[in-house]
Design an enzyme around this catalytic site. Sequence first.
Site, PDB file in Angstrom:
ATOM      1  N   THR A 229      75.847  44.083  11.414  1.00  0.00           N
ATOM      2  CA  THR A 229      75.537  45.406  12.331  1.00  0.00           C
ATOM      3  C   THR A 229      75.278  44.576  13.760  1.00  0.00           C
ATOM      4  O   THR A 229      75.421  43.831  14.046  1.00  0.00           O
ATOM      5  CB  THR A 229      73.791  45.360  11.702  1.00  0.00           C
ATOM      6  OG1 THR A 229      73.731  45.977  10.270  1.00  0.00           O
ATOM      7  CG2 THR A 229      72.871  46.239  12.210  1.00  0.00           C
ATOM      8  N   GLY A 281      70.443  42.184   8.548  1.00  0.00           N
ATOM      9  CA  GLY A 281      70.489  41.412   7.180  1.00  0.00           C
ATOM     10  C   GLY A 281      70.418  42.115   6.079  1.00  0.00           C
ATOM     11  O   GLY A 281      70.927  42.804   6.154  1.00  0.00           O
TER      12      GLY A 281
END
Length: 363
Positions: A229, A281
């Site tokens: 990300t 995460g």
Amino acid sequence: MKRLLLTLLICLSGVSTFAQGYSDKITLVIHGGAGTITRANMSPEREKAYREALNTALETGYDVLKKGGTSVQAVEAAIHVMEDSPLFNAGKGAVFTNEGKNELDAAIMEGKTLKAGAVAGVTTIKNPISAAIAVMDQSAHVMMAGKGAELFAKEKGLEIVDPSYFYTEARYKALERAKEQEKTELDHNGKEENGDKRGTGKPDVKKAPRTGYYPAEDLIFTEGKKFGTVGCVALDKYGNLAAGTSTGGMTNKRYGRIGDAPIIGAGTYANNATCAVSATGHGEYFIRSVVAHDISALMEYKGMPLSEAANEVVMKKLVERGGEGGVIAVDRNGNVAMPFNSEGMYRGYIKSDGKREILIYKD
Ligand code: ASP
């Protein structure tokens, strides 16, 4: 006389500038994902490519701030660079769902107004961060999902692409490996744990009451635990903070799964009174721990400094709960924190005093 008047005017505008809360501490921080990123599994060419891409994103965003742009504009510019690069799990280069599709999530938040915008599960918007900004600025809503979000983005003139634009071979292979790994583990479960001597690979449904067929932890495979990300947080010269995050989510995700990135307070949060945060995460853990807002709340209610608050949440709370990943954060004084509990996190910052760093590993 004329010159005196001019000097007086300049002085006065300087005073009013200061009174409006202008900051000389413009700061830009980015991340390109956290996870099992070690020197051992990185080639020199790959590392160079990541460093170059991170550098371009940093420079692009910082340039906007330097020219007097807002923190939201800087966040958008920096994230565009990473969305357009196949190296990161956002925009082009997004990971694949179990069905072999790319479904993207993104969010933005503005610290001055506490306005926010997000899109989730979109498949045709080239730059989802811009769609999130359009939701924030041009709609009465905070989050739009799927087809509706795509229609809205099109109406607002954003670039729409064929879903095949997001395809990259590397990510598709990652999906194939994840499915292979899943099959092996399910076969293993079937034989060893469920006493299924024929090895049908069907796990005991009684063991997985919440998800039905699959045990919960098998639902999403992280493929080597790399969360790619992208995110950016910024402090502009007007003293305003902003945070943005954009992602393809997690490899092999299914059932319209949405991660933490577009959820305000979980993966993305900004408040001028405290800080701006963007996370990366294992999203499910970040949602349950409301990570980004938790960091802000520790500053707001307990008066903790930024780095202490960020460490408390990422290095203690998340670790205790088994949530892998990290955050980038900046406060209104230009302090930066980038804690992560995984082996590495692509990250970097530029500050107005000229200090800049691009880091990948723990050490
Ligand atoms: N946090 C993202 C998600 O769970 C994944 C990532 O950080 O790469 O969707």
